[in-house]
Design a protein around this motif. Structure first.
Motif, PDB file in Angstrom:
ATOM      1  N   UNK A  54       1.038  -1.205  -0.070  1.00 19.06           N
ATOM      2  CA  UNK A  54       0.043   0.070   0.077  1.00 19.06           C
ATOM      3  C   UNK A  54       0.908   1.177  -0.045  1.00 19.06           C
ATOM      4  N   UNK A  55       1.656   1.270  -0.963  1.00 20.84           N
ATOM      5  CA  UNK A  55       2.515   2.457  -1.080  1.00 20.84           C
ATOM      6  C   UNK A  55       1.649   3.896  -0.981  1.00 20.84           C
ATOM      7  N   UNK A  56       2.547   4.732  -0.146  1.00 23.37           N
ATOM      8  CA  UNK A  56       2.034   6.014   0.159  1.00 23.37           C
ATOM      9  C   UNK A  56       2.471   6.991  -1.217  1.00 23.37           C
ATOM     10  N   UNK A  57       2.057   6.761  -2.202  1.00 24.64           N
ATOM     11  CA  UNK A  57       2.548   7.543  -3.483  1.00 24.64           C
ATOM     12  C   UNK A  57       2.151   9.046  -3.394  1.00 24.64           C
ATOM     13  N   UNK A  58       1.161   9.070  -2.775  1.00 21.85           N
ATOM     14  CA  UNK A  58       0.758  10.886  -2.781  1.00 21.85           C
ATOM     15  C   UNK A  58       1.762  11.328  -1.768  1.00 21.85           C
ATOM     16  N   UNK A  59       1.992  10.928  -0.551  1.00 25.00           N
ATOM     17  CA  UNK A  59       2.992  11.415   0.179  1.00 25.00           C
ATOM     18  C   UNK A  59       4.220  11.542  -0.426  1.00 25.00           C
ATOM     19  N   UNK A  60       4.754  10.486  -0.980  1.00 25.50           N
ATOM     20  CA  UNK A  60       6.154  10.666  -1.744  1.00 25.50           C
ATOM     21  C   UNK A  60       6.133  11.894  -2.746  1.00 25.50           C
ATOM     22  N   UNK A  61       5.136  11.791  -3.447  1.00 25.96           N
ATOM     23  CA  UNK A  61       4.882  12.779  -4.650  1.00 25.96           C
ATOM     24  C   UNK A  61       5.340  14.224  -3.951  1.00 25.96           C
ATOM     25  N   UNK A  62       4.375  14.306  -2.967  1.00 19.16           N
ATOM     26  CA  UNK A  62       4.098  15.767  -2.342  1.00 19.16           C
ATOM     27  C   UNK A  62       5.836  16.344  -1.836  1.00 19.16           C
ATOM     28  N   UNK A  63       6.200  15.286  -1.082  1.00 22.52           N
ATOM     29  CA  UNK A  63       7.648  15.323  -0.481  1.00 22.52           C
ATOM     30  C   UNK A  63       8.702  16.008  -1.657  1.00 22.52           C
ATOM     31  N   UNK A  64       8.430  15.371  -2.915  1.00 27.41           N
ATOM     32  CA  UNK A  64       9.245  15.816  -3.903  1.00 27.41           C
ATOM     33  C   UNK A  64       8.652  16.939  -4.597  1.00 27.41           C
ATOM     34  N   UNK A  65       7.643  17.542  -4.155  1.00 21.57           N
ATOM     35  CA  UNK A  65       7.308  18.800  -4.614  1.00 21.57           C
ATOM     36  C   UNK A  65       6.395  18.652  -6.069  1.00 21.57           C
ATOM     37  N   UNK A  66       6.074  17.510  -6.248  1.00 23.95           N
ATOM     38  CA  UNK A  66       5.287  17.208  -7.580  1.00 23.95           C
ATOM     39  C   UNK A  66       3.622  17.814  -7.106  1.00 23.95           C
ATOM     40  N   UNK A  67       2.836  18.206  -8.178  1.00 26.10           N
ATOM     41  CA  UNK A  67       1.659  18.640  -7.888  1.00 26.10           C
ATOM     42  C   UNK A  67       0.588  17.388  -8.035  1.00 26.10           C
TER      43      UNK A  67
END
Ligand code: ARG
Length: 433
Positions: free
Chosen positions: A209-222
């Protein structure tokens, strides 16, 4: 070569000649991507801790070890070279050397396929921001000069034949607006590709259940690239759009460089280019050649050549194909050379000095014929009749002044009404975004 990360007991013999061919220049190119790969790996490790695949302490030790890798890389103590298959393997090798088995846990829930895809998107965001910035800088110089030299006459040409009196203001502002558009396009392109493919793994998703949204946010992706298949299928496609944005700038630079080299010739003698941007001849002692201008003109060839190479690789079915690795050389070559060239342009433009006497003298009386025809229109004549009368009376234009012609050019955008503040507003809006 450190052992291949994919090596398993059942794998056959490795032939180094084959491996060298497969790797190509990957380790060299990955030097540009490594900082982005490191950042994404750190975000991935923290994401794994959030879902309990790593303990917080394990994730923290990975983040710290990756910070050390970045420092060693910056200091030249860590060199990405043929010891590694690619930058991705180097990261895993670094972590395993430092953290033992814990290091090998970094690859849970990811593949090199989404790893390279995320590194490229981060790289493109960075390079497009740099492209936008340099286009804004070029536009600033051109706008400043448009303002200070607004009413200096310049012969206007169409078909490379003298046409009408124009002005330095109009010429500079024309190039400024081009680079405002190019800065804007670079921004829009960066926004368009600002999506995280990380966590799509090999292209099919993973049973975690990867936290893809959290990782994207940490990298500054919208946002996310949602679909794992599309995360791979968009490789090459986003590179093409980025190179297009770069080509918009180098294409306008080609035309600007053409103007400069033409105007610098003795036959025109309109301007001089700063000596830092020129070289001499090995045989002709009299020469002062505008080499920088010429290589900035040919820069566009490098970019469109890279574009063609990139596009040719993309004749592929869905999913990851190793061919995609061959999108990296043209992409990285185009941005490396393209940005270095563009970053010379603000200084080059500032170095231009005009021969105002010559500019004024170069405006022959016949260039006032269009003004004359429009004046007759103002007195009530139909334009076609006025046109014929002005053509028949060219010798009556002898004592007209270019300055008067410019002063009367009041149409919005015209020489007496350049609307520089509108261009300035657009430019300022780009820098505050
Ligand atoms: N160098 C590779 C590329 O740019 C990295 C991904 C390798 N993936 C693989 N399945 N072999 O595409």
């Amino acid at each position: 070569m450190a052992d291949y990360i994919w090596k398993k007991d059942s794998a056959g013999e490795v032939d180094e000649r084959v491996m060298r061919f497969l790797a190509g220049d990957d380790v060299i190119l990955d030097r540009e991507l490594l900082p982005f790969d490191i950042r994404a790996s750190q975000a991935h490790a923290s994401g794994l801790a959030r879902i309990g695949v790593l303990s917080d302490a394990q994730a923290d030790s990975m983040v710290a070890a990756l910070n050390e890798l970045q420092q060693a890389f910056d200091a030249g103590e860590f060199v990405l070279d043929q010891r590694y298959e690619d930058g991705h393997s180097a990261i895993e090798a670094w972590l395993t050397e430092r953290l033992g088995d814990i290091g090998g846990r970094i690859h849970a829930g990811r593949s090199r396929n989404d790893q390279v895809a995320v590194a490229i998107r981060l790289y493109l965001r960075d390079r497009l921001a740099r492209l936008s910035t340099v286009c804004q800088q070029i536009a600033h110089v051109a706008l400043d000069r448009a303002k200070s030299e607004a009413m200096v006459p310049l012969p206007g040409h169409t078909h490379l034949q003298q046409a009408m009196p124009s002005s330095l203001g109009l010429w500079w502002a024309g190039h400024a607006e081009a680079f405002i558009d190019n800065a804007d396009l670079a921004r829009q392109t960066a926004d368009w590709l600002d999506a995280s493919p990380l966590g799509t793994a090999s292209g099919f998703g993973v049973n975690l259940p990867l936290d893809r949204d959290g990782v994207a946010e940490a990298l500054g992706f919208s946002r996310l690239v949602v679909n794992p298949q599309y995360a791979q299928n968009s490789r090459g496609k986003i590179e093409l759009r980025a190179v297009d944005a770069l080509a918009a700038a180098t294409g306008d630079l080609r035309r600007l460089a053409w103007d400069l080299s033409l105007y610098a010739s003795a036959e025109f003698d309109f301007l001089k280019i700063g000596s830092t941007y020129c070289t001499g001849s090995s045989i002709m002692p009299n020469k002062h050649n505008p080499d920088a201008v010429e290589l900035l003109r040919s820069l566009h060839a490098t970019i469109v050549g890279a574009r063609a190479e990139l596009e040719s690789v993309l004749s592929l079915p869905s999913g990851y194909q190793r061919d995609l690795q061959d999108t990296k050389p043209p992409l990285i070559r185009a941005f490396r050379r393209g940005l270095v060239g563009l970053e010379l342009v603000p200084g080059l433009l500032n170095s231009v000095s005009w021969n105002e006497t010559r500019l004024r003298e170069a405006i022959a009386p016949a260039l006032h014929a269009t003004d004359r025809a429009n004046e007759l229109v103002g007195q009530g004549q139909p334009f076609r009749q006025a046109y014929r009368q002005a053509a028949a009376e060219l010798d009556e234009l002898a004592d007209r002044s270019p300055e008067d012609s410019l002063e009367a050019r009041v149409s919005p955008g015209g020489c007496a009404n350049l609307l520089l503040e509108r261009l300035r507003e657009r430019l300022d809006a780009l820098s505050t975004r």
